[in-house]
Design a protein around this motif. Structure first.
Motif, PDB file in Angstrom:
ATOM      1  N   ALA A 177      42.612  56.495  18.064  1.00 55.93           N
ATOM      2  CA  ALA A 177      42.290  55.771  19.298  1.00 55.93           C
ATOM      3  C   ALA A 177      41.408  54.583  18.938  1.00 55.93           C
ATOM      4  O   ALA A 177      40.284  54.754  18.464  1.00 55.93           O
ATOM      5  CB  ALA A 177      41.576  56.697  20.276  1.00 55.93           C
ATOM      6  N   THR A 178      41.917  53.375  19.140  1.00 55.92           N
ATOM      7  CA  THR A 178      41.218  52.186  18.683  1.00 55.92           C
ATOM      8  C   THR A 178      41.119  51.127  19.776  1.00 55.92           C
ATOM      9  O   THR A 178      41.962  51.058  20.684  1.00 55.92           O
ATOM     10  CB  THR A 178      41.917  51.571  17.453  1.00 55.92           C
ATOM     11  OG1 THR A 178      43.316  51.441  17.740  1.00 55.92           O
ATOM     12  CG2 THR A 178      41.747  52.453  16.226  1.00 55.92           C
ATOM     13  N   ALA A 179      40.099  50.305  19.634  1.00 57.18           N
ATOM     14  CA  ALA A 179      39.890  49.162  20.532  1.00 57.18           C
ATOM     15  C   ALA A 179      39.072  48.124  19.785  1.00 57.18           C
ATOM     16  O   ALA A 179      38.547  48.388  18.697  1.00 57.18           O
ATOM     17  CB  ALA A 179      39.170  49.598  21.808  1.00 57.18           C
ATOM     18  N   SER A 180      38.957  46.941  20.366  1.00 56.49           N
ATOM     19  CA  SER A 180      38.157  45.887  19.737  1.00 56.49           C
ATOM     20  C   SER A 180      36.676  46.145  19.977  1.00 56.49           C
ATOM     21  O   SER A 180      36.296  46.807  20.961  1.00 56.49           O
ATOM     22  CB  SER A 180      38.541  44.523  20.312  1.00 56.49           C
ATOM     23  OG  SER A 180      38.090  44.420  21.656  1.00 56.49           O
ATOM     24  N   PRO A 181      35.801  45.638  19.108  1.00 56.10           N
ATOM     25  CA  PRO A 181      34.354  45.782  19.340  1.00 56.10           C
ATOM     26  C   PRO A 181      33.917  45.211  20.691  1.00 56.10           C
ATOM     27  O   PRO A 181      33.069  45.793  21.375  1.00 56.10           O
ATOM     28  CB  PRO A 181      33.739  45.019  18.171  1.00 56.10           C
ATOM     29  CG  PRO A 181      34.765  45.104  17.084  1.00 56.10           C
ATOM     30  CD  PRO A 181      36.086  45.031  17.785  1.00 56.10           C
ATOM     31  N   GLY A 182      34.493  44.061  21.077  1.00 55.53           N
ATOM     32  CA  GLY A 182      34.136  43.478  22.363  1.00 55.53           C
ATOM     33  C   GLY A 182      34.527  44.362  23.530  1.00 55.53           C
ATOM     34  O   GLY A 182      33.789  44.480  24.517  1.00 55.53           O
ATOM     35  N   TYR A 183      35.702  44.975  23.437  1.00 59.16           N
ATOM     36  CA  TYR A 183      36.157  45.899  24.475  1.00 59.16           C
ATOM     37  C   TYR A 183      35.208  47.088  24.570  1.00 59.16           C
ATOM     38  O   TYR A 183      34.845  47.544  25.667  1.00 59.16           O
ATOM     39  CB  TYR A 183      37.572  46.357  24.163  1.00 59.16           C
ATOM     40  CG  TYR A 183      38.145  47.368  25.126  1.00 59.16           C
ATOM     41  CD1 TYR A 183      38.894  46.959  26.221  1.00 59.16           C
ATOM     42  CD2 TYR A 183      37.933  48.731  24.943  1.00 59.16           C
ATOM     43  CE1 TYR A 183      39.419  47.885  27.112  1.00 59.16           C
ATOM     44  CE2 TYR A 183      38.453  49.667  25.825  1.00 59.16           C
ATOM     45  CZ  TYR A 183      39.199  49.238  26.906  1.00 59.16           C
ATOM     46  OH  TYR A 183      39.709  50.154  27.785  1.00 59.16           O
ATOM     47  N   MET A 184      34.799  47.628  23.411  1.00 57.36           N
ATOM     48  CA  MET A 184      33.879  48.768  23.395  1.00 57.36           C
ATOM     49  C   MET A 184      32.549  48.402  24.057  1.00 57.36           C
ATOM     50  O   MET A 184      31.983  49.193  24.815  1.00 57.36           O
ATOM     51  CB  MET A 184      33.651  49.231  21.957  1.00 57.36           C
ATOM     52  CG  MET A 184      34.889  49.765  21.260  1.00 57.36           C
ATOM     53  SD  MET A 184      35.541  51.277  22.007  1.00 57.36           S
ATOM     54  CE  MET A 184      34.216  52.436  21.649  1.00 57.36           C
ATOM     55  N   ASP A 185      32.056  47.204  23.785  1.00 62.31           N
ATOM     56  CA  ASP A 185      30.792  46.769  24.396  1.00 62.31           C
ATOM     57  C   ASP A 185      30.926  46.640  25.911  1.00 62.31           C
ATOM     58  O   ASP A 185      29.986  46.937  26.666  1.00 62.31           O
ATOM     59  CB  ASP A 185      30.346  45.429  23.802  1.00 62.31           C
ATOM     60  CG  ASP A 185      29.928  45.550  22.343  1.00 62.31           C
ATOM     61  OD1 ASP A 185      29.620  46.677  21.910  1.00 62.31           O
ATOM     62  OD2 ASP A 185      29.926  44.511  21.647  1.00 62.31           O
ATOM     63  N   GLN A 186      32.094  46.186  26.350  1.00 65.25           N
ATOM     64  CA  GLN A 186      32.304  45.978  27.784  1.00 65.25           C
ATOM     65  C   GLN A 186      32.457  47.280  28.550  1.00 65.25           C
ATOM     66  O   GLN A 186      31.860  47.468  29.612  1.00 65.25           O
ATOM     67  CB  GLN A 186      33.536  45.091  28.008  1.00 65.25           C
ATOM     68  CG  GLN A 186      33.870  44.883  29.488  1.00 65.25           C
ATOM     69  CD  GLN A 186      35.148  44.077  29.684  1.00 65.25           C
ATOM     70  OE1 GLN A 186      35.787  43.660  28.713  1.00 65.25           O
ATOM     71  NE2 GLN A 186      35.512  43.858  30.939  1.00 65.25           N
ATOM     72  N   TRP A 187      33.264  48.199  28.007  1.00 65.71           N
ATOM     73  CA  TRP A 187      33.640  49.396  28.760  1.00 65.71           C
ATOM     74  C   TRP A 187      32.871  50.650  28.360  1.00 65.71           C
ATOM     75  O   TRP A 187      32.737  51.575  29.162  1.00 65.71           O
ATOM     76  CB  TRP A 187      35.138  49.640  28.627  1.00 65.71           C
ATOM     77  CG  TRP A 187      35.959  48.607  29.339  1.00 65.71           C
ATOM     78  CD1 TRP A 187      36.584  47.536  28.800  1.00 65.71           C
ATOM     79  CD2 TRP A 187      36.207  48.557  30.740  1.00 65.71           C
ATOM     80  NE1 TRP A 187      37.225  46.802  29.767  1.00 65.71           N
ATOM     81  CE2 TRP A 187      37.013  47.411  30.974  1.00 65.71           C
ATOM     82  CE3 TRP A 187      35.842  49.339  31.831  1.00 65.71           C
ATOM     83  CZ2 TRP A 187      37.442  47.048  32.245  1.00 65.71           C
ATOM     84  CZ3 TRP A 187      36.273  48.996  33.096  1.00 65.71           C
ATOM     85  CH2 TRP A 187      37.061  47.851  33.297  1.00 65.71           C
ATOM     86  N   PHE A 188      32.383  50.685  27.147  1.00 66.08           N
ATOM     87  CA  PHE A 188      31.688  51.889  26.685  1.00 66.08           C
ATOM     88  C   PHE A 188      30.340  51.531  26.037  1.00 66.08           C
ATOM     89  O   PHE A 188      30.068  51.902  24.900  1.00 66.08           O
ATOM     90  CB  PHE A 188      32.560  52.646  25.678  1.00 66.08           C
ATOM     91  CG  PHE A 188      33.931  52.990  26.180  1.00 66.08           C
ATOM     92  CD1 PHE A 188      34.096  53.846  27.255  1.00 66.08           C
ATOM     93  CD2 PHE A 188      35.067  52.434  25.579  1.00 66.08           C
ATOM     94  CE1 PHE A 188      35.372  54.163  27.733  1.00 66.08           C
ATOM     95  CE2 PHE A 188      36.342  52.757  26.040  1.00 66.08           C
ATOM     96  CZ  PHE A 188      36.491  53.616  27.121  1.00 66.08           C
ATOM     97  N   PRO A 189      29.495  50.820  26.743  1.00 63.37           N
ATOM     98  CA  PRO A 189      28.219  50.399  26.146  1.00 63.37           C
ATOM     99  C   PRO A 189      27.311  51.576  25.788  1.00 63.37           C
ATOM    100  O   PRO A 189      26.488  51.472  24.875  1.00 63.37           O
ATOM    101  CB  PRO A 189      27.588  49.517  27.233  1.00 63.37           C
ATOM    102  CG  PRO A 189      28.212  49.993  28.511  1.00 63.37           C
ATOM    103  CD  PRO A 189      29.606  50.366  28.150  1.00 63.37           C
ATOM    104  N   ASP A 190      27.466  52.699  26.493  1.00 69.03           N
ATOM    105  CA  ASP A 190      26.639  53.874  26.239  1.00 69.03           C
ATOM    106  C   ASP A 190      27.447  55.019  25.630  1.00 69.03           C
ATOM    107  O   ASP A 190      27.031  56.181  25.704  1.00 69.03           O
ATOM    108  CB  ASP A 190      25.983  54.336  27.545  1.00 69.03           C
ATOM    109  CG  ASP A 190      25.100  53.256  28.158  1.00 69.03           C
ATOM    110  OD1 ASP A 190      24.349  52.613  27.394  1.00 69.03           O
ATOM    111  OD2 ASP A 190      25.197  53.042  29.384  1.00 69.03           O
ATOM    112  N   GLY A 191      28.597  54.691  25.042  1.00 71.38           N
ATOM    113  CA  GLY A 191      29.448  55.720  24.451  1.00 71.38           C
ATOM    114  C   GLY A 191      30.632  56.058  25.339  1.00 71.38           C
ATOM    115  O   GLY A 191      30.668  55.714  26.535  1.00 71.38           O
ATOM    116  N   VAL A 192      31.625  56.714  24.737  1.00 70.94           N
ATOM    117  CA  VAL A 192      32.854  57.055  25.452  1.00 70.94           C
ATOM    118  C   VAL A 192      32.632  58.324  26.262  1.00 70.94           C
ATOM    119  O   VAL A 192      32.307  59.383  25.714  1.00 70.94           O
ATOM    120  CB  VAL A 192      34.015  57.247  24.460  1.00 70.94           C
ATOM    121  CG1 VAL A 192      35.286  57.637  25.214  1.00 70.94           C
ATOM    122  CG2 VAL A 192      34.244  55.962  23.661  1.00 70.94           C
ATOM    123  N   THR A 193      32.804  58.215  27.566  1.00 71.15           N
ATOM    124  CA  THR A 193      32.664  59.357  28.469  1.00 71.15           C
ATOM    125  C   THR A 193      33.894  59.466  29.351  1.00 71.15           C
ATOM    126  O   THR A 193      34.653  58.496  29.526  1.00 71.15           O
ATOM    127  CB  THR A 193      31.425  59.202  29.365  1.00 71.15           C
ATOM    128  OG1 THR A 193      31.603  58.048  30.203  1.00 71.15           O
ATOM    129  CG2 THR A 193      30.167  59.037  28.524  1.00 71.15           C
TER     130      THR A 193
END
Length: 294
Positions: free
Chosen positions: A164-180
């Motif tokens: 399961a992969t995404a871009s660093p920018g996407y992770m910052d936008q949608w999962f700033p506090d981790g994947v929940t």
């Protein structure tokens, strides 16, 4: 019932090329001759064999007869080789069901190892590719089904690993506090098509619950990787295709060390198995290098 080889050749050519005119050019005859052969064959079997549209497609009976013609061609090619006969009608044609991810990562290597075969690949999800065998429309399939289709042999190949992969920018936008789970229910994901259950399977494995996130439908393995890299969404990508982007920081796993491994099998018609033995060996060899051992 015996079938006229020229009539079967005309049927196969139409379904391969998509029109009577293209089939005529392929067989070096006139379109009128192609029409006469198809009419005679349809009169003989008593049903329509071709949906006359653009492109032409086969009815269920037509597809089955075309598959029979391909099987006969493979058997004749093998016999010619065994008898050391020089005069052959040309490469045999082989129809196989394979997933887009297998084709994009390791299956082409197997194809390249088998000469004198023209491949006709049917693209379908590995969870559904065995259905093509059940309908008698292909000679073999790469499948996630371990239970053999009736009349087929099944060979374990190994596991296709997805991350399961995404871009660093996407992770910052949608999962700033981790994947929940709540954030996954809101974050856009990528789905190959309606049959693709990999994203939901990964969510279930990590969180033990069913979540249906908003999704983009992208029926292309390479577009899946590109879309994730550009921040369009997250998706389950074959490990072989994302190792480089992960190393250079253009992609990142949603959760570290949480791959999804999908066992793959090679299912082959038992009747055609002896003829397809060279391909079976090539598939096993390519899978041993491109997949994780079962």
């Amino acid at each position: 019932m015996q079938f006229d080889p020229q009539q079967l050749s005309a049927l196969s050519a139409i379904l391969q090329r998509g029109s009577f005119e293209a089939a005529a050019a392929d067989l070096s005859v006139t379109p009128s001759a192609i029409s006469q052969r198809i009419k005679a064959l349809e009169d003989r079997v008593g049903v329509a064999l071709i949906n006359r549209a653009t492109p032409c497609t086969g009815t269920p009976v037509g597809v089955r007869l075309a598959k029979h013609a391909e099987d006969v061609g493979l058997l004749e090619a093998q016999l010619s080789r065994e008898l050391s006969l020089d005069a052959t009608p040309g490469p045999a044609r082989l129809k196989i069901a394979v997933s887009a991810d297998s084709l994009a990562t390791w299956f082409v290597t197997a194809m390249a190892a088998v000469p004198d075969v023209l491949f006709d690949l049917v693209m379908d999800d590995q969870d559904y590719s065995a259905d093509w065998l059940r309908r008698g429309e292909v000679s073999a399939a790469i499948s996630a089904t371990t239970k053999p289709v009736t009349g087929c042999d099944v060979i374990s190949l190994g596991k296709m690993r997805y991350i399961a992969t995404a871009s660093p920018g996407y992770m910052d936008q949608w999962f700033p506090d981790g994947v929940t789970a709540p954030r996954l229910a809101q974050a856009p994901c990528l789905t190959f098509n309606a049959k693709d259950g990999l994203q939901k399977a990964w969510i279930d494995a990590q969180f033990g619950r069913r979540i249906s996130p908003p999704t983009h439908f992208l029926p292309s393995t390479q577009a899946f990787v590109d879309a994730a890299r550009l921040g369009l969404g997250w998706g389950m990508n074959p490990a072989q295709l994302v190792r480089g982007p992960i190393r250079n920081g253009r992609l990142t796993p949603l959760i570290a060390n949480t791959p999804l491994d999908v066992p793959l099998t090679w299912q082959v018609s038992r009747i055609m198995a002896p003829v397809l033995q060279p391909l079976t060996q090539a598939v096993r060899a390519a899978a041993s290098k491109g997949l994780i051992p079962a």
